[in-house]
Design an enzyme around this catalytic site. Structure first.
Site, PDB file in Angstrom:
ATOM      1  CE  LYS A  91     -16.601  -7.101   3.355  1.00  0.00           C
ATOM      2  NZ  LYS A  91     -16.278  -8.291   3.895  1.00  0.00           N
TER       3      LYS A  91
ATOM      4  CD  GLU B  64      -1.647  -2.472   1.472  1.00  0.00           C
ATOM      5  OE1 GLU B  64      -0.458  -2.658   1.941  1.00  0.00           O
ATOM      6  OE2 GLU B  64      -2.506  -3.207   1.795  1.00  0.00           O
TER       7      GLU B  64
ATOM      8  CG  MET C 107      22.480  12.424   2.567  1.00  0.00           C
ATOM      9  SD  MET C 107      23.636  13.779   1.669  1.00  0.00           S
ATOM     10  CE  MET C 107      22.703  14.232   0.310  1.00  0.00           C
TER      11      MET C 107
ATOM     12  CG  PHE D 100      -9.484 -10.012  11.363  1.00  0.00           C
ATOM     13  CD1 PHE D 100      -8.224 -10.117  12.042  1.00  0.00           C
ATOM     14  CD2 PHE D 100      -9.804 -10.038  10.165  1.00  0.00           C
ATOM     15  CE1 PHE D 100      -7.025 -10.738  10.902  1.00  0.00           C
ATOM     16  CE2 PHE D 100      -8.623 -10.435   9.303  1.00  0.00           C
ATOM     17  CZ  PHE D 100      -7.645 -10.726   9.799  1.00  0.00           C
ATOM     18  CD  GLN D 101      -7.311  -7.581   7.898  1.00  0.00           C
ATOM     19  OE1 GLN D 101      -8.063  -7.153   6.992  1.00  0.00           O
ATOM     20  NE2 GLN D 101      -6.035  -7.875   7.345  1.00  0.00           N
TER      21      GLN D 101
HETATM   22  C1  LIG Z   1      12.510   5.827   4.960  1.00  0.00           C
HETATM   23  C2  LIG Z   1      13.687   6.685   5.195  1.00  0.00           C
HETATM   24  N1  LIG Z   1      14.368   5.832   6.110  1.00  0.00           N
HETATM   25  C3  LIG Z   1      15.770   6.495   6.456  1.00  0.00           C
HETATM   26  C4  LIG Z   1      16.321   7.763   5.619  1.00  0.00           C
HETATM   27  C5  LIG Z   1      17.512   8.466   6.025  1.00  0.00           C
HETATM   28  N2  LIG Z   1      18.118   8.402   5.026  1.00  0.00           N
HETATM   29  C6  LIG Z   1      18.364   9.554   4.204  1.00  0.00           C
HETATM   30  S1  LIG Z   1      19.151   9.403   3.003  1.00  0.00           S
HETATM   31  C7  LIG Z   1      19.907   7.893   3.430  1.00  0.00           C
HETATM   32  C8  LIG Z   1      20.554   6.867   2.689  1.00  0.00           C
HETATM   33  C9  LIG Z   1      20.309   6.577   1.218  1.00  0.00           C
HETATM   34  O1  LIG Z   1      21.117   5.751   0.638  1.00  0.00           O
HETATM   35  P1  LIG Z   1      21.058   5.270  -1.151  1.00  0.00           P
HETATM   36  O2  LIG Z   1      19.582   5.375  -1.293  1.00  0.00           O
HETATM   37  O3  LIG Z   1      22.129   4.316  -1.104  1.00  0.00           O
HETATM   38  O4  LIG Z   1      21.445   6.826  -1.742  1.00  0.00           O
HETATM   39  P2  LIG Z   1      22.688   7.490  -1.867  1.00  0.00           P
HETATM   40  O5  LIG Z   1      22.794   8.502  -0.558  1.00  0.00           O
HETATM   41  O6  LIG Z   1      23.699   6.582  -1.624  1.00  0.00           O
HETATM   42  O7  LIG Z   1      22.642   7.954  -3.124  1.00  0.00           O
HETATM   43  C10 LIG Z   1      18.826   7.579   4.385  1.00  0.00           C
HETATM   44  C11 LIG Z   1      19.027   5.977   5.170  1.00  0.00           C
HETATM   45  C12 LIG Z   1      15.090   8.138   4.806  1.00  0.00           C
HETATM   46  N3  LIG Z   1      15.585   9.536   4.186  1.00  0.00           N
HETATM   47  N4  LIG Z   1      13.933   7.728   4.601  1.00  0.00           N
END
Ligand SMILES: Cc1ncc(C[n+]2csc(CCOP(=O)(O)OP(=O)(O)O)c2C)c(N)n1
Lengths: 185, 586
Positions: free
Chosen positions: B164, B52, B480, B114-115
Site C-alpha cells: 500500500k 475475486e 460426470m 491484518f490481511q
Molecule cells: C471446482 C471443482 N470441484 C469439483 C470438480 C469435480 N467435478 C467434475 S465434473 C463434476 C460434476 C459437475 O456437475 P454439473 O455441473 O451438474 O454438470 P453435469 O456433469 O451434470 O453436466 C464435479 C463435481 C471440479 N471439476 N471442479
C-alpha cells in the site's frame, strides 16, 4: 503398478534408462525469490536435488549462479533443463557435468569434517587426512576438524573412511563448477 | 523522463498505455489508493465482480475472446487467495492475464499483519511469473514487463503484488509498453530446414492426420486462417483438442470432431491408425493420449509447440519444432507452394475414415417426453449458429456435450476450462466476454451443480446490464461424477445427487434477472428463442434426462481403439469397462 507398461501419462517415469548425475549451472537474475522459483520447480515436478550452491557472481549485472547437482534418466535430465530454462528469471542453463560436452567442466566441493577420538584412532585420522591432502583447521585434545576440497567422489571416499575413526559431523558446500578453457558458461 | 505521479496512478496509466479498456476487480484496504485512482479517471472501466474468483475467470474470458491481456485487481490476503483458482486455470490453459494485488505496507511485510498473505509465495506455482514491488522506481518497469510476459511466448497469468505504501509513493512514470524483458526471450524464429523435413514426411505419408490444439487459437486468428488453408491444400483430415475447437471450422469438410476421452470414434481411430501425426499447438495431455504405450503405435510424430517443455514430455516424437504455430503453418505453406509437389492420394485413408464415421458415434436415444441433453445442445446450436455467438461452459457432462454437439466455425468463440477443469469458470468467463463484446450473444452452457459455484456473479451481470445467458442442462446430478461412479464404483452414487437445488427461475428473479424453464422437447425451441430475445441476463433452466451418460468414451487406462460407444453399450459393459489399473487415474 506396472512401470514398464505405463497405463497413462502419470506413470511414464524413466523406462529402461539408468540414472545419471548432472551438474547444472543456472545463471539467474539476482532478485528476491529467485532461488525459491528454481527449487519450487524441482519440488513441484518431482526432480531430485543432490546438492545446491548459490551466490551472487556478477554483481554489476546483478546475476547469480546456482550450481545444482541432480540425478535422473537422460530424458528426465533433458526435461529438467528445459523446465528450468523456461523460468522467466533464468538467463541460461549449462550442463557442467565433468565428463559432459566437448571440453568437460571442473567440479569442486569443500567439506568440513569433525572427528572425535583419542589414541590410535586419532593418529589414524591424521594420517588419512594427510593422505587425502586435507587441512587440519581446528584441533582439541580429543577432536579435529579437517577441511578437504576436491571432487564429490573423493570427498565421499574421505568421509566414508573417517566414519571408522570417529566421524561426528560433516558440513559440505555443495558443488561449484566452471567450464574448462577460455569460454564462459 | 516522465512526470511525477503516485504508484496507484501508475497502475492505471499502465493499463491505459497497454490498451486495456476494462478490468475486473473487488476493493479492499490494501488497494484503496488504486480504487481512488480508478474513481478519478475515465480511460479504464472497472467492473465490480462479487467474488475475486469471478474476477479471475472474467479476465480469462475477456482475454480469450479478444486475444488481449485480461486484468483483475484484488486486495491483499483473502482477495489474493480467492484469485488463485483463476490464476491456476489460466496457467494450465495458457491464458494471458495480469493480476494486480494489494499488499500490506512494506514495513509490515512478514509481521502477520491484518490481511497479510505471502501472495508471491502462494502464487509462484500458479503464475508464469510474479513480482513483489518494493520500490516505486521499479513499478513502471514491472507493470509493463508483466503485460509483456503474460502475452509473449506461451501466454499465461502473472501477478504484481503492490504494497500500500508503494501505491501512495510518488515517482516518475514512463510509458514502457514497447519494451521487452532482459532475460525472457520466447522463440520468434523458425527452423526452415525442420519445416522442410516435415513437408518431406507429409509427402511420404499415406494416412496422415493433423492434431491441433489451443496453441493455434493463442497464436491469433491469422493462424486459424493458415490452418484452414493448410488443410485445404493438403486434404489431410484434422481433429483437435477441447482447447483448439474453432481453429478449423466444425462444419468443415476435413473435420473429424474432437479427439480424446470423449472425442469422436473417427478422430480417435484415425489417431490410432495414422502413419503421420502432425501435432500443432497441443501437448499430448492424458485426456488425449489414453493408454500411453498404445498411443498411435504406427505413426511418425511431429510436434510443433512454442514451449520447449511440452516436447517429449508425455510422448516421444520423431521431429519437433519449437515455434509459434502460425509461423510454422506459414512456412510450411510456402514450402508446399514452392515445391508445387503432390501428396499421396489419401482416398483409401478417407474411405477408411468414412467407414468409422458411419458408426455414428454421437447418436443417442431420442425421446419425445424428456429433453435429452444432447438434443438441447443441438437445438441451441441450430438457433444460435447464425448469430455472433460465444459459448462458455462449466465442467462436467454438459461441457463434453457442448464440445461434441456445438460446431464452432471461428476461433475464440469457445471458452472452457480444459486443463484445470474448473467448475464455476463458465459464467464469470461469459461475463468477461460480454464486457468485451457487448453486442454478442454470450451463452454459458452449465450444469446444475457447477453454476452454483459462482452464481453470485449474476449480480455483476445485472449491475452492468450484461446480456449473458446461462443455459443449464439440469439433470439434478453432478452428472460426470455420477457417470464415473457408475463406471468405477458399482453405481454407488455417493454425494453426487444435487439435493436441495434452488428454483432457478425464482433465483434469477431474486437477482433481478429473467428465468425461463423448459421441460419438454416440444417447448424447447420457443423457449430458446425467448431467451435470445430477452435483454439482460437470463437463467434458462433446461430440465433434461437425469441419468444420461456421455459417450463415446475412452475408459481411463485404455487405448484409442478401445472406446465405449453409447448406443449399444450395456450397463454391465459399462460397469466392467475400467480395470484396476485404470481406476486410480482421474
Ligand atoms: C471446482 C471443482 N470441484 C469439483 C470438480 C469435480 N467435478 C467434475 S465434473 C463434476 C460434476 C459437475 O456437475 P454439473 O455441473 O451438474 O454438470 P453435469 O456433469 O451434470 O453436466 C464435479 C463435481 C471440479 N471439476 N471442479
Amino acid at each position: 503398478m506396472n512401470k514398464k507398461n505405463p497405463a497413462s501419462a502419470y506413470d511414464i517415469i524413466s523406462i529402461n534408462e539408468d540414472d545419471e548425475r548432472h551438474t547444472l549451472s543456472i545463471i539467474v537474475d539476482d532478485e528476491p525469490g529467485v532461488l525459491a522459483r528454481v527449487i519450487g520447480l524441482f519440488a513441484a515436478r518431482g526432480f531430485n536435488i543432490d546438492s545446491l550452491t548459490v551466490s551472487e557472481t556478477e554483481s554489476k549485472q546483478q546475476l547469480s549462479r546456482i550450481t545444482l547437482v541432480t540425478s535422473g534418466s537422460p530424458s528426465v535430465i533433458e526435461k529438467i533443463k528445459v523446465q528450468v530454462d523456461r523460468l522467466v528469471s533464468v538467463h541460461r542453463v549449462a550442463d557442467l557435468t565433468a565428463d559432459y560436452g566437448q571440453y568437460g567442466a571442473l567440479e569442486r566441493e569443500l567439506a568440513l569434517i569433525k572427528v572425535k577420538g583419542t589414541g590410535n584412532k586419532r593418529l589414524e585420522a591424521l594420517r588419512l587426512a594427510e593422505a587425502f591432502d586435507a587441512q587440519t583447521v581446528d584441533a582439541s585434545l580429543d577432536s579435529f576438524v579437517f577441511q578437504i576440497t576436491g571432487r564429490t567422489r573423493e570427498i565421499d571416499r574421505f568421509i566414508n573412511l573417517m566414519a571408522s575413526v570417529g566421524l561426528t559431523e560433516v558440513s559440505r558446500t555443495g558443488v561449484a563448477a566452471l567450464k574448462r578453457g577460455a569460454g564462459s558458461t | 523522463m516522465g512526470k511525477k505521479i503516485t504508484g496507484a496512478e501508475m497502475v492505471i496509466q499502465t493499463l491505459h498505455d497497454q490498451g486495456v479498456e476494462s478490468v475486473f476487480g473487488y476493493p479492499g484496504g490494501a488497494v484503496l489508493p488504486i480504487y481512488d485512482a480508478i474513481f478519478q479517471q475515465e480511460n479504464v472501466k472497472h467492473i465490480l465482480v462479487r467474488h475475486e474468483q469471478g474476477a479471475s475467470h472474467a479476465a480469462e474470458g475477456y482475454a480469450r475472446s479478444t486475444g488481449k491481456v485480461g486484468v483483475l485487481i484484488v486486495t491483499s490476503g483473502p482477495g489474493a487467495t480467492n484469485a488463485v483458482t483463476g490464476l491456476t486455470d489460466a496457467l494450465l490453459d495458457s491464458i494471458p492475464i495480469v493480476c494486480i494485488s494489494g499488499q500490506v505496507p512494506t514495513h509490515l511485510i512478514g509481521t502477520d499483519a491484518f490481511q497479510e498473505a505471502d501472495t508471491v509465495g502462494i502464487t509462484r506455482a500458479c503464475t508464469k511469473h510474479n513480482w513483489l514491488v518494493k520500490d516505486i522506481k521499479d513499478l513502471p518497469r514491472i507493470m509493463h514487463e508483466a503485460f509483456y510476459i503474460a502475452r509473449s511466448g506461451r501466454p499465461g497469468p502473472v501477478l504484481v503484488d503492490i504494497p500500500k505504501d508503494i501505491q501512495f509513493a510518488e515517482g516518475e512514470y514512463e510509458n514502457l509498453s514497447k519494451t521487452t524483458h532482459k532475460t525472457y526471450t520466447p522463440p520468434n524464429t523458425i527452423d526452415g530446414k525442420a519445416v522442410s523435413a516435415v513437408v518431406d514426411l507429409m509427402q511420404r505419408a499415406k494416412k496422415p492426420i493433423i492434431y491441433s490444439g489451443g496453441g493455434i487459437i493463442n497464436s491469433g486468428p491469422k493462424a486459424s486462417k493458415l490452418l484452414q488453408k493448410f488443410v485445404q491444400k493438403t486434404n489431410m483430415p484434422i481433429t483437435s483438442t477441447l482447447m483448439g475447437l474453432g481453429a478449423y471450422p466444425g462444419s468443415g469438410d476435413n473435420w473429424l470432431g474432437m479427439l480424446g476421452m470423449h472425442g469422436t470414434y473417427e478422430a480417435n481411430m484415425a489417431m490410432h491408425d495414422c502413419d503421420l501425426m502432425l501435432c500443432i499447438g497441443a501437448r499430448f495431455d492424458d485426456r488425449i493420449t489414453g493408454k500411453i504405450d498404445e498411443f498411435s503405435p504406427k505413426s511418425k510424430k511431429v510436434h510443433v509447440d512454442i514451449d520447449a517443455t511440452s516436447i517429449n514430455k508425455n510422448v516421444e516424437v520423431d521431429l519437433s519444432i519449437i515455434a509459434d504455430c502460425g509461423k510454422f503453418l506459414n512456412e510450411a505453406l510456402k514450402i508446399i507452394e514452392k515445391r508445387n509437389n503432390k501428396f499421396q492420394s489419401f482416398d483409401l485413408w478417407w474411405k477408411q475414415i468414412d467407414s468409422w464415421k458411419k458408426v455414428n458415434c454421437l447418436q443417442y436415444k431420442a425421446n419425445s417426453d424428456v429433453i435429452m441433453p444432447q438434443y438441447a445442445i443441438q437445438r441451441l446450436y441450430e438457433l444460435t449458429k447464425n448469430k455472433d455467438t460465444y459459448i462458455t461452459t462449466e465442467v462436467g457432462q454438459h461441457q463434453m456435450w457442448a464440445a461434441q454437439f456445438y460446431k464452432f466455425d471461428k476461433p475464440n468463440r469457445w471458452l472452457t476450462s480444459g486443463g484445470l477443469g474448473t467448475m464455476g469458470y463458465g459464467f464469470p468467463a461469459a461475463n468477461g466476454v460480454q464486457v468485451a463484446k457487448p453486442d454478442a450473444l454470450v451463452i454459458d452452457i452449465a450444469g446444475d451443480a457447477s453454476i452454483l459455484m459462482n452464481i453470485q456473479e449474476l449480480s455483476t451481470a445485472v449491475q452492468y446490464q450484461l446480456n449473458t445467458k446461462i443455459f443449464i442442462l439440469n439433470n439434478s446430478y453432478m452428472g460426470m461424477v455420477r457417470q464415473w461412479q457408475q463406471l468405477l464404483h458399482g453405481n454407488r452414487i455417493s454425494e453426487s445427487y444435487s439435493d436441495s437445488l434452488p428454483d432457478f427461475v425464482k433465483l434469477a428473479e431474486a437477482y433481478g434477472a429473467t428465468g425461463i424453464r423448459a421441460k419438454k422437447p416440444a417447448e424447447l425451441d420457443d423457449a430458446i428463442l425467448e431467451m435470445i430475445d430477452t435483454p439482460g441476463p437470463v437463467i434458462f433452466d433446461c430440465v433434461v434426462a437425469n441419468l444420461e451418460n456421455c459417450f463415446p468414451m475412452i475408459p481411463s487406462g485404455k487405448a484409442h481403439n478401445d472406446m465405449l460407444l453409447g448406443e449399444n453399450v450395456s450397463d454391465e459393459e459399462v460397469a466392467k469397462a475400467i480395470d484396476d489399473d485404470g481406476k486410480i487415474m482421474v
